[in-house]
Design an enzyme around this catalytic site. Sequence first.
Site, PDB file in Angstrom:
ATOM      1  N   TYR A   1       5.992   7.322 -13.265  1.00  0.00           N
ATOM      2  CA  TYR A   1       6.924   6.845 -12.013  1.00  0.00           C
ATOM      3  C   TYR A   1       5.870   6.883 -10.091  1.00  0.00           C
ATOM      4  O   TYR A   1       5.591   6.417  -9.707  1.00  0.00           O
ATOM      5  CB  TYR A   1       8.467   6.743 -11.876  1.00  0.00           C
TER       6      TYR A   1
ATOM      7  N   ARG B   1      -4.681  15.209  -0.829  1.00  0.00           N
ATOM      8  CA  ARG B   1      -4.270  16.309  -1.972  1.00  0.00           C
ATOM      9  C   ARG B   1      -4.850  17.694  -1.433  1.00  0.00           C
ATOM     10  O   ARG B   1      -4.618  18.924  -1.821  1.00  0.00           O
ATOM     11  CB  ARG B   1      -5.590  16.228  -3.271  1.00  0.00           C
TER      12      ARG B   1
ATOM     13  N   GLN C   1      15.071  11.311   5.612  1.00  0.00           N
ATOM     14  CA  GLN C   1      13.967   9.639   5.749  1.00  0.00           C
ATOM     15  C   GLN C   1      15.331   8.738   5.587  1.00  0.00           C
ATOM     16  O   GLN C   1      16.206   8.866   4.673  1.00  0.00           O
ATOM     17  CB  GLN C   1      13.308   9.858   4.533  1.00  0.00           C
TER      18      GLN C   1
ATOM     19  N   SER D   1      14.144  12.347   0.992  1.00  0.00           N
ATOM     20  CA  SER D   1      14.920  11.248   0.927  1.00  0.00           C
ATOM     21  C   SER D   1      16.037  10.589   1.043  1.00  0.00           C
ATOM     22  O   SER D   1      17.046  11.003   0.451  1.00  0.00           O
ATOM     23  CB  SER D   1      14.107  10.823   0.095  1.00  0.00           C
TER      24      SER D   1
ATOM     25  N   TYR E   1      16.471   4.628   3.967  1.00  0.00           N
ATOM     26  CA  TYR E   1      16.516   3.791   3.823  1.00  0.00           C
ATOM     27  C   TYR E   1      17.286   2.812   4.395  1.00  0.00           C
ATOM     28  O   TYR E   1      18.578   3.448   4.143  1.00  0.00           O
ATOM     29  CB  TYR E   1      16.398   3.381   2.225  1.00  0.00           C
TER      30      TYR E   1
ATOM     31  N   ARG F   1       4.811  -2.569 -10.193  1.00  0.00           N
ATOM     32  CA  ARG F   1       4.303  -1.805 -10.151  1.00  0.00           C
ATOM     33  C   ARG F   1       4.349  -1.436 -11.428  1.00  0.00           C
ATOM     34  O   ARG F   1       5.098  -2.128 -12.401  1.00  0.00           O
ATOM     35  CB  ARG F   1       5.129  -0.174 -10.053  1.00  0.00           C
TER      36      ARG F   1
ATOM     37  N   ARG G   1       1.616   2.548  -3.152  1.00  0.00           N
ATOM     38  CA  ARG G   1       2.688   2.349  -4.116  1.00  0.00           C
ATOM     39  C   ARG G   1       3.304   1.675  -4.124  1.00  0.00           C
ATOM     40  O   ARG G   1       4.215   0.665  -4.638  1.00  0.00           O
ATOM     41  CB  ARG G   1       4.023   3.329  -4.403  1.00  0.00           C
TER      42      ARG G   1
ATOM     43  N   THR H   1      11.353   4.547   7.249  1.00  0.00           N
ATOM     44  CA  THR H   1      10.812   4.232   5.850  1.00  0.00           C
ATOM     45  C   THR H   1      10.889   2.719   5.822  1.00  0.00           C
ATOM     46  O   THR H   1      12.034   2.057   5.657  1.00  0.00           O
ATOM     47  CB  THR H   1      11.008   5.307   4.642  1.00  0.00           C
TER      48      THR H   1
ATOM     49  N   ASP I   1       0.178  10.251   6.027  1.00  0.00           N
ATOM     50  CA  ASP I   1       0.275  10.215   4.619  1.00  0.00           C
ATOM     51  C   ASP I   1      -0.212   9.707   4.119  1.00  0.00           C
ATOM     52  O   ASP I   1      -1.195   8.798   4.321  1.00  0.00           O
ATOM     53  CB  ASP I   1       1.833  11.001   4.019  1.00  0.00           C
ATOM     54  N   SER I   2      -0.504   9.913   2.859  1.00  0.00           N
ATOM     55  CA  SER I   2      -1.431   8.788   1.423  1.00  0.00           C
ATOM     56  C   SER I   2      -2.559   9.497   1.049  1.00  0.00           C
ATOM     57  O   SER I   2      -3.991   9.469   2.166  1.00  0.00           O
ATOM     58  CB  SER I   2      -1.267   7.490   1.629  1.00  0.00           C
TER      59      SER I   2
ATOM     60  N   LYS J   1       7.893   5.140   9.131  1.00  0.00           N
ATOM     61  CA  LYS J   1       6.834   5.413   8.516  1.00  0.00           C
ATOM     62  C   LYS J   1       6.656   4.258   7.829  1.00  0.00           C
ATOM     63  O   LYS J   1       7.305   3.645   7.910  1.00  0.00           O
ATOM     64  CB  LYS J   1       7.588   6.413   7.232  1.00  0.00           C
TER      65      LYS J   1
ATOM     66  N   HIS K   1       2.243   5.164   1.610  1.00  0.00           N
ATOM     67  CA  HIS K   1       3.491   5.163   0.774  1.00  0.00           C
ATOM     68  C   HIS K   1       2.361   5.478  -0.613  1.00  0.00           C
ATOM     69  O   HIS K   1       2.904   5.167  -1.614  1.00  0.00           O
ATOM     70  CB  HIS K   1       4.738   3.623   0.189  1.00  0.00           C
TER      71      HIS K   1
ATOM     72  N   GLY L   1       2.766  14.860  -0.961  1.00  0.00           N
ATOM     73  CA  GLY L   1       3.341  14.133  -1.449  1.00  0.00           C
ATOM     74  C   GLY L   1       3.694  14.358  -2.752  1.00  0.00           C
ATOM     75  O   GLY L   1       3.472  14.886  -3.167  1.00  0.00           O
TER      76      GLY L   1
HETATM   77  C1  FNR Z   1       7.332   8.186  -2.327  1.00  0.00           C
HETATM   78  N1  FNR Z   1       7.585   8.345  -1.153  1.00  0.00           N
HETATM   79  C2  FNR Z   1       8.759   8.308  -0.091  1.00  0.00           C
HETATM   80  N2  FNR Z   1       9.118   7.662   0.714  1.00  0.00           N
HETATM   81  C3  FNR Z   1      10.236   7.674   0.933  1.00  0.00           C
HETATM   82  O1  FNR Z   1       9.661   7.333   2.450  1.00  0.00           O
HETATM   83  N3  FNR Z   1      10.855   7.493   0.533  1.00  0.00           N
HETATM   84  C4  FNR Z   1      11.604   7.667  -1.071  1.00  0.00           C
HETATM   85  O2  FNR Z   1      12.060   8.017  -0.931  1.00  0.00           O
HETATM   86  C5  FNR Z   1       9.833   8.195  -1.633  1.00  0.00           C
HETATM   87  N4  FNR Z   1       9.374   7.974  -2.541  1.00  0.00           N
HETATM   88  C6  FNR Z   1       8.173   8.645  -3.031  1.00  0.00           C
HETATM   89  C7  FNR Z   1       8.687   8.688  -4.230  1.00  0.00           C
HETATM   90  C8  FNR Z   1       7.572   9.063  -5.429  1.00  0.00           C
HETATM   91  C9  FNR Z   1       7.441   9.617  -6.556  1.00  0.00           C
HETATM   92  C10 FNR Z   1       6.365   8.703  -4.531  1.00  0.00           C
HETATM   93  C11 FNR Z   1       4.745  10.310  -5.066  1.00  0.00           C
HETATM   94  C12 FNR Z   1       6.360   9.082  -3.346  1.00  0.00           C
HETATM   95  C13 FNR Z   1       6.502   8.048  -0.353  1.00  0.00           C
HETATM   96  C14 FNR Z   1       5.990   9.161   0.604  1.00  0.00           C
HETATM   97  O3  FNR Z   1       6.639   9.520   0.814  1.00  0.00           O
HETATM   98  C15 FNR Z   1       4.545   9.754   0.690  1.00  0.00           C
HETATM   99  O4  FNR Z   1       4.298   8.296   1.812  1.00  0.00           O
HETATM  100  C16 FNR Z   1       3.598   9.477  -0.499  1.00  0.00           C
HETATM  101  O5  FNR Z   1       4.073  10.393  -1.881  1.00  0.00           O
HETATM  102  C17 FNR Z   1       2.075   9.689   0.620  1.00  0.00           C
HETATM  103  O6  FNR Z   1       0.977   9.741  -1.042  1.00  0.00           O
HETATM  104  P1  FNR Z   1       0.321  10.794  -1.661  1.00  0.00           P
HETATM  105  O7  FNR Z   1       0.025  11.317  -0.464  1.00  0.00           O
HETATM  106  O8  FNR Z   1       1.657  11.690  -2.654  1.00  0.00           O
HETATM  107  O9  FNR Z   1      -0.400   9.711  -2.955  1.00  0.00           O
END
Ligand code: FNR
Length: 386
Positions: A45, A318, A149, A127, A151, A186, A286, A177, A314-315, A259, A283, A337
């Site tokens: 996940y 690392r 954040q 979140s 939803y 997925r 994702r 978001t 973001d995204s 976002k 995201h 993230g």
């Molecule tokens: C997320 N992300 C995310 N974004 C958001 O707005 N609400 C959410 O609840 C979540 N939940 C979530 C769960 C998991 C397991 C991941 C990995 C990501 C997206 C997050 O905010 C962010 O945009 C990404 O994680 C950025 O990418 P990297 O740097 O983690 O690869």
Amino acid sequence: MTHFNSYQNEIYLQGLADAVPAFTTDATLLEDAARVAMEPGPFGYVAGGAGSGATVRANREAFDRWRIVPRMLTDATTRDLSCTVLGTPMPAPVLLAPVGVQSILHADGELATARAAAALDLTMVLSTASSNTIEDVAAANGSGSRWYQLYWPNDNDVTISLLNRAKAAGFTVLVVTLDTWTLAWRPRDLDQSYLPFIRGIGTAIPFSDPAFLAGLEKTPEQDPQSAILRWIPMFTGTDKRWDQLPFLREHWDGPIVLKGIQSVADAARAVAAGMDGIVVSNHGGRQVDGAVGALDVLPEIVAVVGEQLTVLFDSGVRTGADVVKALALGARAVLLGRVYAYGLALGGEAGVRHALRTVLADLDSTVALSGHRTLAELSPDLLRRS
Ligand code: FNR
């Protein structure tokens, strides 16, 4: 002044007592460590992306295409990376991205994250899909700074109630978001039939919400299935429109950030809609398989709207070098993230703290050794397309 790279001294000094760090200091390897430590469902996940994973890879490849050109003899002994973003003072331009369902990572979930963020003075974005309530996370975060954040639920009463609760609990900025109004295809989750929400995980916020509970005949404790079936179609499955944004403005008096912006056209619409900021983000790969790497669109978006609203990013971030590259290309701050999510899975609050300190120390060292002292000095001039 910034002292993040003192983490290095701390670690080497432990070595005198034959101790090594509990977790890897290579943030790009936290995923491998988490794969071993976690159950396959939760790991998939977190690590998984949409479809073939092309966008997850594109996010990292976009960083690899830029290289830093270090400068010498710049008197970079002391640095100051502090800044204020949308009214929130920060010791460095690094926030914790909203990551839902953190109880699948560690029993303490968002509470551990909130404590770690507060300990380092970093801003946490909570979140809507949290496994702990708004109020409990705020209590764990204490005097820390926090953003909420959203939803965006399809029910206006529930939306208003969530915004009021967030405001009352000290969340100062609203992050809306846009890119996850329905779940992407997925395969890693589908192949395991693993979706936390269907199991009632990540539903603590609606299940503690008076406006949401008012629509139920029985409490979520008495009848979890009905509560889950009311929540899922309320927060997923229905897209919104630009002309609905004034509703949020009407019910939230602080800054609002959108976002999931990935195009110049949408960034310009955010300006026209009177938004205070955007997060350039896909995201973490994702949502849209085959979407452009987020860093690839950052410069063109900054060029058009960078003076008119706050551009966050973001995204794929690392490492410290990644943060430097995003800042040099015009982001005011970045959100981490998966990096801290893996830290949480590996070691709860201590794991999150380690992951964050690792990126901050690496950032501090990279800024210093590339010859810079302040954020204002980071510009595209320090990068070369490789
Ligand atoms: C997320 N992300 C995310 N974004 C958001 O707005 N609400 C959410 O609840 C979540 N939940 C979530 C769960 C998991 C397991 C991941 C990995 C990501 C997206 C997050 O905010 C962010 O945009 C990404 O994680 C950025 O990418 P990297 O740097 O983690 O690869």
